[in-house]
Design a protein around this motif. Sequence first.
Motif, PDB file in Angstrom:
ATOM      1  N   LEU A 151      -5.053  70.480 -15.141  1.00 32.39           N
ATOM      2  CA  LEU A 151      -4.775  69.104 -14.732  1.00 32.39           C
ATOM      3  C   LEU A 151      -3.506  69.018 -13.889  1.00 32.39           C
ATOM      4  CD1 LEU A 151      -5.543  67.309 -18.122  1.00 32.39           C
ATOM      5  CD2 LEU A 151      -7.009  67.416 -16.105  1.00 32.39           C
ATOM      6  N   ARG A 152      -2.479  69.755 -14.314  1.00 30.59           N
ATOM      7  CA  ARG A 152      -1.185  69.646 -13.639  1.00 30.59           C
ATOM      8  C   ARG A 152      -1.135  70.462 -12.347  1.00 30.59           C
ATOM      9  NH1 ARG A 152       1.581  70.648 -17.720  1.00 30.59           N
ATOM     10  NH2 ARG A 152       2.554  68.655 -18.214  1.00 30.59           N
ATOM     11  N   GLU A 153      -1.557  71.710 -12.429  1.00 33.69           N
ATOM     12  CA  GLU A 153      -1.392  72.610 -11.288  1.00 33.69           C
ATOM     13  C   GLU A 153      -2.561  72.535 -10.309  1.00 33.69           C
ATOM     14  OE1 GLU A 153       1.447  74.033 -11.037  1.00 33.69           O
ATOM     15  OE2 GLU A 153       2.124  73.538 -13.070  1.00 33.69           O
ATOM     16  N   ARG A 154      -3.771  72.605 -10.823  1.00 37.90           N
ATOM     17  CA  ARG A 154      -4.940  72.653  -9.929  1.00 37.90           C
ATOM     18  C   ARG A 154      -5.258  71.283  -9.350  1.00 37.90           C
ATOM     19  NH1 ARG A 154      -8.158  73.168  -6.569  1.00 37.90           N
ATOM     20  NH2 ARG A 154     -10.117  74.341  -6.552  1.00 37.90           N
ATOM     21  N   LEU A 155      -5.184  70.235 -10.180  1.00 40.69           N
ATOM     22  CA  LEU A 155      -5.540  68.895  -9.701  1.00 40.69           C
ATOM     23  C   LEU A 155      -4.329  68.084  -9.260  1.00 40.69           C
ATOM     24  CD1 LEU A 155      -8.261  67.913 -12.348  1.00 40.69           C
ATOM     25  CD2 LEU A 155      -8.538  69.080 -10.157  1.00 40.69           C
ATOM     26  N   GLY A 156      -3.129  68.561  -9.572  1.00 40.46           N
ATOM     27  CA  GLY A 156      -1.911  67.890  -9.110  1.00 40.46           C
ATOM     28  C   GLY A 156      -1.650  66.549  -9.769  1.00 40.46           C
ATOM     29  N   LEU A 157      -2.081  66.378 -11.010  1.00 41.59           N
ATOM     30  CA  LEU A 157      -1.897  65.093 -11.678  1.00 41.59           C
ATOM     31  C   LEU A 157      -0.495  64.977 -12.268  1.00 41.59           C
ATOM     32  CD1 LEU A 157      -5.318  64.745 -13.554  1.00 41.59           C
ATOM     33  CD2 LEU A 157      -4.633  63.715 -11.386  1.00 41.59           C
ATOM     34  N   ARG A 158       0.070  63.787 -12.176  1.00 41.06           N
ATOM     35  CA  ARG A 158       1.356  63.508 -12.813  1.00 41.06           C
ATOM     36  C   ARG A 158       1.129  63.363 -14.312  1.00 41.06           C
ATOM     37  NH1 ARG A 158       1.045  59.606  -9.226  1.00 41.06           N
ATOM     38  NH2 ARG A 158       1.220  57.987 -10.819  1.00 41.06           N
ATOM     39  N   MET A 159       1.909  64.066 -15.091  1.00 40.51           N
ATOM     40  CA  MET A 159       1.720  64.056 -16.536  1.00 40.51           C
ATOM     41  C   MET A 159       3.044  63.799 -17.239  1.00 40.51           C
ATOM     42  SD  MET A 159      -1.016  67.195 -16.900  1.00 40.51           S
ATOM     43  CE  MET A 159      -1.393  66.818 -18.594  1.00 40.51           C
ATOM     44  N   GLY A 160       2.953  63.356 -18.457  1.00 41.53           N
ATOM     45  CA  GLY A 160       4.137  63.079 -19.253  1.00 41.53           C
ATOM     46  C   GLY A 160       3.945  63.579 -20.664  1.00 41.53           C
ATOM     47  N   ARG A 161       4.901  63.239 -21.506  1.00 50.56           N
ATOM     48  CA  ARG A 161       4.889  63.711 -22.893  1.00 50.56           C
ATOM     49  C   ARG A 161       5.142  62.523 -23.811  1.00 50.56           C
ATOM     50  NH1 ARG A 161       3.028  68.438 -24.895  1.00 50.56           N
ATOM     51  NH2 ARG A 161       4.281  69.332 -26.578  1.00 50.56           N
ATOM     52  N   LEU A 162       4.320  62.364 -24.825  1.00 46.09           N
ATOM     53  CA  LEU A 162       4.484  61.301 -25.806  1.00 46.09           C
ATOM     54  C   LEU A 162       4.495  61.913 -27.201  1.00 46.09           C
ATOM     55  CD1 LEU A 162       2.043  58.593 -24.390  1.00 46.09           C
ATOM     56  CD2 LEU A 162       4.535  58.534 -24.313  1.00 46.09           C
ATOM     57  N   ARG A 163       4.878  61.093 -28.174  1.00 41.44           N
ATOM     58  CA  ARG A 163       4.901  61.588 -29.545  1.00 41.44           C
ATOM     59  C   ARG A 163       4.362  60.531 -30.503  1.00 41.44           C
ATOM     60  NH1 ARG A 163      11.416  61.461 -30.835  1.00 41.44           N
ATOM     61  NH2 ARG A 163      11.580  59.223 -31.229  1.00 41.44           N
ATOM     62  N   THR A 164       3.928  61.006 -31.652  1.00 43.42           N
ATOM     63  CA  THR A 164       3.494  60.123 -32.724  1.00 43.42           C
ATOM     64  C   THR A 164       3.744  60.851 -34.040  1.00 43.42           C
ATOM     65  OG1 THR A 164       1.672  58.742 -33.527  1.00 43.42           O
ATOM     66  CG2 THR A 164       1.093  60.925 -32.723  1.00 43.42           C
ATOM     67  N   GLY A 165       3.360  60.242 -35.135  1.00 46.26           N
ATOM     68  CA  GLY A 165       3.602  60.868 -36.423  1.00 46.26           C
ATOM     69  C   GLY A 165       2.725  60.262 -37.498  1.00 46.26           C
ATOM     70  N   THR A 166       2.754  60.857 -38.664  1.00 47.04           N
ATOM     71  CA  THR A 166       1.950  60.383 -39.782  1.00 47.04           C
ATOM     72  C   THR A 166       2.760  60.513 -41.068  1.00 47.04           C
ATOM     73  OG1 THR A 166      -0.264  60.568 -40.761  1.00 47.04           O
ATOM     74  CG2 THR A 166       0.867  62.622 -40.281  1.00 47.04           C
ATOM     75  N   PRO A 167       2.526  59.648 -42.054  1.00 45.61           N
ATOM     76  CA  PRO A 167       3.311  59.701 -43.289  1.00 45.61           C
ATOM     77  C   PRO A 167       2.760  60.728 -44.272  1.00 45.61           C
ATOM     78  CG  PRO A 167       1.834  57.839 -43.363  1.00 45.61           C
ATOM     79  CD  PRO A 167       1.638  58.478 -42.018  1.00 45.61           C
ATOM     80  N   PRO A 168       3.534  61.058 -45.306  1.00 53.11           N
ATOM     81  CA  PRO A 168       3.009  61.923 -46.365  1.00 53.11           C
ATOM     82  C   PRO A 168       1.932  61.185 -47.154  1.00 53.11           C
ATOM     83  CG  PRO A 168       5.139  61.043 -46.999  1.00 53.11           C
ATOM     84  CD  PRO A 168       4.914  60.626 -45.578  1.00 53.11           C
ATOM     85  N   ARG A 169       0.997  61.929 -47.730  1.00 52.13           N
ATOM     86  CA  ARG A 169       0.000  61.331 -48.606  1.00 52.13           C
ATOM     87  C   ARG A 169       0.503  61.455 -50.049  1.00 52.13           C
ATOM     88  NH1 ARG A 169      -0.824  61.115 -43.716  1.00 52.13           N
ATOM     89  NH2 ARG A 169      -2.913  61.048 -42.795  1.00 52.13           N
ATOM     90  N   ILE A 170       0.394  60.360 -50.792  1.00 61.44           N
ATOM     91  CA  ILE A 170       0.979  60.262 -52.129  1.00 61.44           C
ATOM     92  C   ILE A 170      -0.128  60.283 -53.184  1.00 61.44           C
ATOM     93  CG2 ILE A 170       2.550  58.935 -53.586  1.00 61.44           C
ATOM     94  CD1 ILE A 170       3.789  59.886 -50.959  1.00 61.44           C
ATOM     95  N   LEU A 171       0.094  61.026 -54.263  1.00 61.52           N
ATOM     96  CA  LEU A 171      -0.851  61.021 -55.375  1.00 61.52           C
ATOM     97  C   LEU A 171      -0.816  59.666 -56.078  1.00 61.52           C
ATOM     98  CD1 LEU A 171      -0.207  64.576 -56.860  1.00 61.52           C
ATOM     99  CD2 LEU A 171      -2.253  63.800 -55.650  1.00 61.52           C
TER     100      LEU A 171
END
Length: 686
Positions: free
Chosen positions: A221-241
């Motif tokens: 995507l980045r090199e061959r097609l030359g698309l502008r790309m970025g970086r995002l983040r997310t997360g998830t909580p612990p699972r509780i008994l």
Amino acid sequence: MSHMLTKKLPPVQSILFLVTRKASQLSRQRYDVIVVGGGHAGTEAAAAAARVGAETLLVTQKIHTIGALSCNPSLGGVGKGHLVREVDALDGLCGRAGDWAGIYFSILNRRKGPAVWGPRAQLDRQRYREFIQAELLSTPRLMVQEGSVEKLLVTDPNPEEPGSHRVTGIHLANGSHPISASSVVLTTGTFLSGSLFMGQTTSPGGRIGDAPSSTGLSETLRERLGLRMGRLRTGTPPRILKDSVDLSLAKLHPPDTHPAPFSFMNTHTRCKPEEQLPCYLTYTTPGVERVVRESLHLNCHIHQDTKGPRYCPSIESRVLRFPGRSHQVWLEPEGMTSDLFYPQGLSMTMPPDVQLRLIREIPAMHRAEIHTPGYGVQYDYVCPTQLSPALQVKNTQGLFLAGQINGTTGYEEAAAQGLWAGVNAARWAFSQPPVALSRTESYIGVLIDDLVSRGVKEPYRMFTSRAEFRTSLRPDNADLRLTLKGFEVGCVSSVRHDVALRVKSSLQDAIASLQALTLSTNRWRKKLPGISVSESKSMLSGMELLQYKDVSFEMLASVFPECLSPYIELSQRLKIEAVYKPHCDLSKREIERIQKEENMSLPQDIDYFTLPVSLSQEVREILNRFRPSTLGAATRLEGMTPAAVVTLFNYVHLTGRKERMVNRNEADNEEEREEDLCTRNASLPQ
């Protein structure tokens, strides 16, 4: 009542048989559409492409994780519930799956009008996954294959079509033969060059327990097609008994007594009202904030510059952004037979031992045990302004993107994009023109238009405030808005189409009957003695009377049973239609005025922070930073919501009219003074 709610899902052995049968049919090496990824975007894309008539292949790392709820076990909500209803109106999967797997149903925002109600459900993870898998594996023209995509097959473009490249298929990481297709839909979720974070530990991957995806796809995507790309983040909580939580110290929140289905094809949910499980509410304490601050040096994820979801932040981000506050934590069941709670609001990426210390600072969880620790994910996304409204990459023929790869967050946003990308990928394969959804007719249209015209700098989440036509884009009328159009483009079955036609016809007949019931206010008072009827109009129709808060359709049907009782099943929809009719008419006129007055000048000395109007702090900051010179310029600012544009237009228009009146009065007074002076001068002796 939906057929799916009355039939049994096949057992695991039968699903495995279906997988084996599907796999045995994979001898073909060319398809109309290939979908990469088996999450919410991928499953909707594959199913939609197959419904349109395309021979479709869904490629996913593990067949048994198709339809998995990677994070929270819920569906819908404010804005998000609208998307689920619209996906269902287009014959998508997630609404019916939610009705099958739901274990707690509620309508959020009930204290506000029905236009912004948020249908929502807690889901049984296993039931949801089984439903989606059974649907896909029994869908005609749809094959499923396990595998990891190494790269896209890219060739020179068709000179008769716009674009610099052309995608003709995929190459799997196992070195097998390339698989050709007319179009490819990428729905890679968090797996595109994904990295998992827990404390100071980092490992490649998009979801804990699953293998990382190939880095070759990102490079293509980045090199061959030359698309502008970025970086995002997310997360998830612990699972509780569950058994380790003291629920006596949390507030019980029961579900709605009458569960409202997501799907227009269902009259009820699989889970009976009395079988639903409750949720519980508790709050963070100063001890939680103390643990967060003491452990910051052990948490590399929180120090990253990568943008995370503003509207679903980690507990670390919430503590740092809002110090000294108490934050809600919802304890949500993960399934009918599950022994786990999902602590909504406690997404975290600190080391596991610190996570345990933190949750035990909450009274209801002072003895809690963690089953699975929380973690963070960083992943690549493609800047979505490089896409067309059909979700096709502008510079690459035959390549479509949907879901988190476009910078969104949430199952519902992914499902909506996936369905529409699947429809257009199939149409591309058949050399048919692309189709788009307008933001005037759907939240899906709002979502896609926001992405392709404004882009994202943080994970995009749907809110009702993003839509300028939200009084007409309601959860109750998604079928009237979209099902007939979906049938025209081929993604809606004839069965659903016929149901929508009958509903539309019945609503029209009922509204006509209400309009024909026109009586004087005195006669209405006699018919309905308990209702206070306004005297501002001498004659009122039944439709106008239904706008009154205390008047229900059932009341009118009891007075006029011969003409209204046939429509009693549509009573709630008719009430909503009546209430919103004047609002819809007004909003349409406002938008038309805005479109005509794009060149309206905005005062450059205006103080946006003190304007006495309903604007969010975020919008005020945007306006103050860029100070647009015209209304049209304001509409094109990233982060500027259509609702804010309407508010700004009304304010400037009103204040401008007042200023003109003041100036006119001052001019009139000046003329009067001049006339008086001339009169006095004329009366003086010469």
